[in-house]
Design an enzyme around this catalytic site. Structure first.
Site, mmCIF file in Angstrom:
data_model
loop_
_atom_site.group_PDB
_atom_site.id
_atom_site.type_symbol
_atom_site.label_atom_id
_atom_site.label_comp_id
_atom_site.label_asym_id
_atom_site.label_seq_id
_atom_site.Cartn_x
_atom_site.Cartn_y
_atom_site.Cartn_z
ATOM 1 N N LYS A 185 28.392 43.534 62.691
ATOM 2 C CA LYS A 185 27.176 42.474 62.686
ATOM 3 C C LYS A 185 27.894 41.198 62.394
ATOM 4 C CE LYS A 185 24.815 40.061 61.119
ATOM 5 N NZ LYS A 185 24.612 38.642 61.064
ATOM 6 N N GLY A 238 32.366 36.906 52.985
ATOM 7 C CA GLY A 238 31.485 35.975 53.050
ATOM 8 C C GLY A 238 31.023 35.433 51.563
ATOM 9 N N SER A 239 30.011 35.062 51.104
ATOM 10 C CA SER A 239 29.579 34.385 49.899
ATOM 11 C C SER A 239 29.328 35.382 48.940
ATOM 12 C CB SER A 239 28.212 33.469 49.876
ATOM 13 O OG SER A 239 27.230 34.133 50.296
ATOM 14 N N GLY A 243 27.261 38.967 49.307
ATOM 15 C CA GLY A 243 27.929 40.174 48.912
ATOM 16 C C GLY A 243 27.265 40.912 47.784
ATOM 17 N N GLU A 260 35.122 40.650 50.180
ATOM 18 C CA GLU A 260 36.081 39.630 50.292
ATOM 19 C C GLU A 260 35.199 38.431 50.054
ATOM 20 O OE1 GLU A 260 37.400 36.083 50.573
ATOM 21 O OE2 GLU A 260 37.753 36.698 52.501
ATOM 22 N N CYS A 294 38.007 30.857 52.913
ATOM 23 C CA CYS A 294 38.036 31.289 51.823
ATOM 24 C C CYS A 294 39.180 31.118 50.939
ATOM 25 C CB CYS A 294 37.677 32.978 51.851
ATOM 26 S SG CYS A 294 38.978 33.917 52.800
ATOM 27 N N GLU A 393 32.832 26.757 45.173
ATOM 28 C CA GLU A 393 33.649 26.488 46.384
ATOM 29 C C GLU A 393 32.731 25.839 47.348
ATOM 30 O OE1 GLU A 393 35.643 29.999 49.248
ATOM 31 O OE2 GLU A 393 33.576 30.382 48.734
#
Length: 491
Positions: A185, A238-239, A243, A260, A294, A393
């Site tokens: 996806k 992703g974030s 996550g 991750e 990231c 971030e």
């Protein structure tokens, strides 16, 4: 940016998703329009899939794993087909690079670099497929005990928008090398190269149903995929917030995950560092892909005796940086969408209002389209380590500087966020290099460097809010498989 289709219908090319080796639309017929970040113009569309589409894709992958040839194919043969896929990526490299740059807004040369890394991923995992061995275990007299590495089964790969080609490759390569089947996806903001890769996988003689790509919004298609009971393992980049939601969904089925989830990565510069070598790397580590990385080196920690010198050199370079359209191939491109640009701008405005000194700003190229999502690179001077801009971030071309007195303070600052993905250490002192490499809490530590050729061979992942599990390298093959213990009684 992925946006709902207008009533007048999609503009540009209408892409379809791939399920069981066939191109299909969403059951609902709903579509998502794709806008180029460089100008905001819609140039394509793809299906806005829901739970029913995800179920079709997962069942296709399930059948391909349980009944198809892939899981029973010799490992070396799976490797050959991944190697064939690497050659097809090379053959279509110009097309893929152009599509990636237009879809994400990154400069053309970065799109080409992503293709180069993608080729290497499939080449690496093609060669690794038949190199994974089990062990024999000393056990009771009259018994032989051994372990096997076996695939999970159906792997769900939820892919972000910043490096779609590369991150798809590191998921797909490792998962297929171990004999899994996949449902991918991609992010709604950048799905187009993933759709093309599904087509190339079929050309590489990877059987139908082994690689399925379902497009749609994360809250619908992504959530349905993460929580599907026939999925055996989930991997996500992703974030941290997303996550957490994905882990909760997978936990409902007691499924394993690789996460991750980003970073706030420090680079530590000591007075004895080779500054001529370090400065350009410090700059590139935050402007690459517009800072939407990231592992971006978003914090630079500088020994106080050279702080002013390093800050001045960085300011000079930042002042010369220019953001512009992807096809202009400037220092950096646009951010992925207006929402991301607004988020970066808000974080910067809050830092400025709090009194954080601005040392330099880059510029946006003259003639850059007004509809593009541009943000000029920005360099902050000495920053409060407790400030939001120092802790969270940003995911934009924003660099913050921090002075330190000694090694102990440098380590405290480096470890002073909730993240722990990557770190850089710049010093000529060999003993210090080893001390800090052990004391800094990060999944990857570079000494007198930062990042290296895509790092395909290097295990990648972090601690704390940066996630868990490891991608890349041979370590990823362990995440994409499970140990089975077999015990034989003699006689």
């Amino acid at each position: 940016m992925g946006v709902p289709q207008s009533a007048a219908g999609p503009a540009g090319e209408a892409f379809l998703q791939w399920i069981d080796g066939r191109q299909v639309d969403a059951v609902s017929g709903a579509r998502i329009e794709v806008a180029c970040p460089s100008n905001g113009h819609v140039f394509a569309s793809f299906p806005a899939s829901g739970a029913e589409d995800v179920d079709r894709a997962v069942r296709s992958a399930r059948h391909a794993f349980d009944e198809g040839p892939w899981g029973r194919m010799p490992a070396y043969e799976r490797g050959r087909r991944l190697t064939a896929l690497s050659r097809l990526v090379e053959l279509h490299g110009d097309e893929l690079a152009a599509l990636e740059s237009r879809d994400t807004g990154k400069p053309a040369r970065q799109g080409r670099a992503d293709v180069t890394a993608t080729i290497r991923y499939y080449e690496f995992y093609g060669g690794a497929a038949d190199k994974v061995h089990g062990d024999t275990i000393p056990f009771l007299d009259g018994y032989t005990a051994l372990t096997l590495r076996e695939p999970h089964g159906v792997v769900a790969g939820i892919i972000p928008w910043n490096y779609p080609l590369q991150i798809l490759a590191r998921v797909l390569g490792a998962a297929l090398a171990m004999g899994n089947t996949l449902v991918i996806k991609p992010a709604e903001d950048a799905s187009l190269t993933a759709l093309r890769m599904a087509e190339l996988a079929l050309e590489a003689d990877i059987p139908p149903g082994v690689v399925n790509v379902v497009t749609g919004y994360g809250r619908e298609a992504g959530a349905a995929l993460a929580g599907h009971p026939l999925v055996d393992y989930v991997t996500f980049t992703g974030s941290p917030a997303t996550g957490t939601a994905i882990q909760k969904a997978a936990a409902g089925n007691n499924r394993g995950v690789t996460m991750e989830l980003g970073g706030k990565s420090p680079q530590i510069v000591f007075a004895d560092a080779d500054l001529e070598a370090a400065i350009p790397v410090l700059v590139n580590a935050i402007i690459q892909n517009g800072g939407q990385t990231c592992s971006a080196g978003s914090r630079v920690l500088i020994e106080r005796s050279v702080f002013d010198c390093v800050a001045s050199e960085l300011a000079e370079r930042f002042s010369a940086l220019v953001a512009g359209p992807h096809d202009a191939d400037l220092d950096l491109g646009a951010l992925i969408n207006e929402r991301q640009r607004s988020r970066v701008a808000a974080m910067v405005a809050a830092a400025e209002e709090a009194g954080t000194p601005v040392l330099a700003r880059g510029s946006i190229a003259k003639g850059a389209p007004d509809g593009g999502y541009y943000f000029a690179p920005l360099l902050f001077g000495a920053t409060d380590p407790r400030a939001e801009i120092a802790q969270e971030e940003v995911f934009g071309p924003v660099l913050t500087l921090f002075p330190f007195e000694d090694e102990a303070e440098a380590v405290r600052l480096a470890n002073g966020t909730d993240y722990g993905l990557v770190a850089g250490i710049w010093t000529r002192d060999g003993a210090r290099q080893h001390r800090l490499a052990k004391r800094v809490r990060a999944g990857q530590v570079f000494v007198n460097a930062y990042g290296a050729g895509g790092g395909v061979e290097l295990p990648f992942g972090g601690f704390r809010r940066s996630g868990h599990g490891r991608e890349k390298g041979l370590e990823a093959l362990h995440d994409m498989s499970a140990t089975k213990t077999v015990v034989f009684r003699h006689g």
